[in-house]
Motif scaffolding. Structure first.
Motif: not given
Length: 408
Positions: A183-184, A214-216, A234-238
């Motif tokens: 993942n980037g 996103g997140a690492a 993280w971007g797909h947490t509500t």
């Protein structure tokens, strides 16, 4: 044990930069005799070299050591939604080759991406004037989840339509160079921890805000990947229950509020006159006064970003949050105090007080560089760096061949 000790010394040199033998003994807990013997072997092999002197307390100056930049090379790639970027680096992470291609009418199909990745790999090797046998590995950063449970990496990305894309197999069929797909955001996170704003932290979260979000997550110095390498979405947490529809199909995802495409869409909706992307650039550059409706959009975006960061603070209590990605850096450079305020308002006081929020240091487009660290990390983790063989150390050429054979 000897192999593990060599890997420990090399890891410290990669992460900590130039160090003396005494410093390496302190940071690795190896005896000075062991450090001297192992470093001597690696100098003879051409893997480590002396690079300057540093003063000592009353004694002779000490030699500083580093991994020899020309011992081998690593390639890294960034698979975006409209383009593919490939870069080649030496082991000092100096860029030696660059190639970029539009995905064109084929869009984001994995087959089109794989073809351009292989074309770019050949191009950067030729530009740098090195042999493919000297390239230790090819790291590829992609959007979405990377499943490595099988022999080859399989990519799942709802936002780009990749449903079980066998990218690892496609790439391996076209090159003898070892391939590593990740993942980037995780790739950038590793590079920031080694060379950038995360350096020195044991617990950190590197967040990437661009078209995707996103997140690492790094815990106790190690990247956290989850049960099936799914962690970090993280971007797909509500952030808003029943909120705006996200590209993934769910409602209320953080990406639906802070992703670059959604920011420009909201700006277009409230202005209607000026191209939204141009307006966003003016806003982030601080060019001129803003209309009230534009200010409102930016204020909301900063608030959502701060709230999303607060969620990370409450969940992981990191020493450091590092904000990156094209949109993340642009917002951070103009509005970092406001982002910190929004995080403070939404995080628990005690963990927030122990967390520092900084900006990425490697630039907005660091995915390819981050991906290039993947082969190095794999070789180090598996002790795959060349040990001495028998009474004499390996020659430099033999050491390179040994590294190239280790495919991780």
């Amino acid at each position: 044990m000897r192999r593990a000790n060599r890997a420990s010394l090399l890891t410290d040199l990669f992460h900590g930069g130039r160090q003396s033998r005494q410093q390496l003994g302190d940071t690795t807990a190896l005896s000075q005799a062991s450090v001297s013997n192992l470093i001597g072997e690696m100098i003879d092999e051409g893997l480590v070299e002396e690079a300057g002197l540093v003063g000592s307390d009353g004694g002779r100056p000490r030699a500083l050591l580093r991994v020899a930049p020309g011992f081998g090379y690593v390639a890294g790639a960034d698979v975006g939604e409209t383009r593919v970027t490939v870069e080649l680096y030496d082991l000092a992470m100096s860029r030696l080759g660059f190639a970029q291609y539009s995905l064109g009418s084929d869009g984001m199909s994995p087959e089109a991406a794989a073809a351009k990745l292989l074309e770019g790999l050949d191009a950067v090797i030729a530009e740098a004037g090195v042999s493919a046998t000297e390239v230790l590995g090819f790291g590829v950063g992609v959007p979405g989840i990377v499943d490595r449970s099988g022999p080859d990496a399989v990519v799942h990305s709802q936002t780009t339509g990749w449903d079980g894309a066998a990218l690892g197999e496609m790439l391996r069929a076209g090159t003898q160079i070892p391939v590593h797909v990740e993942n980037g955001a995780k790739a950038v996170g590793q590079a920031e921890m080694w060379f950038g704003a995360g350096r020195g932290a044991r617990d950190a979260v590197i967040v990437m805000v661009g078209t995707g979000v996103g997140a690492a997550v790094v815990m106790d110095g190690r990247g956290y990947h989850g049960a099936a390498n799914n962690a970090g979405e993280w971007g797909h947490t509500t952030i808003v229950y029943g909120g705006d529809v996200c590209r993934c199909g769910a409602r209320g995802c953080l990406e639906a509020y802070i992703g670059a495409g959604r920011i420009t869409a909201r700006l277009a909706a409230v202005t209607g006159a000026e191209p939204a992307r141009d307006l966003l650039v003016r806003v982030l550059n601080g060019d001129g006064p803003l209309a009230p409706e534009v200010t409102e959009v930016i204020t909301q975006t900063v608030g959502y970003l701060g709230a999303g960061i607060a969620n990370l603070i409450n969940l992981f209590s990191p020493e450091r949050i590092v904000l990156g990605g094209p949109a993340g850096l642009a917002l951070g450079e103009r509005f970092l105090p406001d982002i910190r305020d929004a995080a403070a308002q939404n995080a628990l006081r005690q963990p927030y007080a122990q967390t520092r929020i900084d900006l990425c240091q490697l630039g907005p487009d660091a995915v390819a560089m981050g991906a290039a660290t993947l082969p190095i990390a794999r070789l180090l983790a598996e002790g795959g760096l060349p040990p001495a063989s028998g009474p004499a150390p390996l020659s430099r050429a033999a050491s390179r061949r040994s590294l190239s054979r280790n495919r991780g």
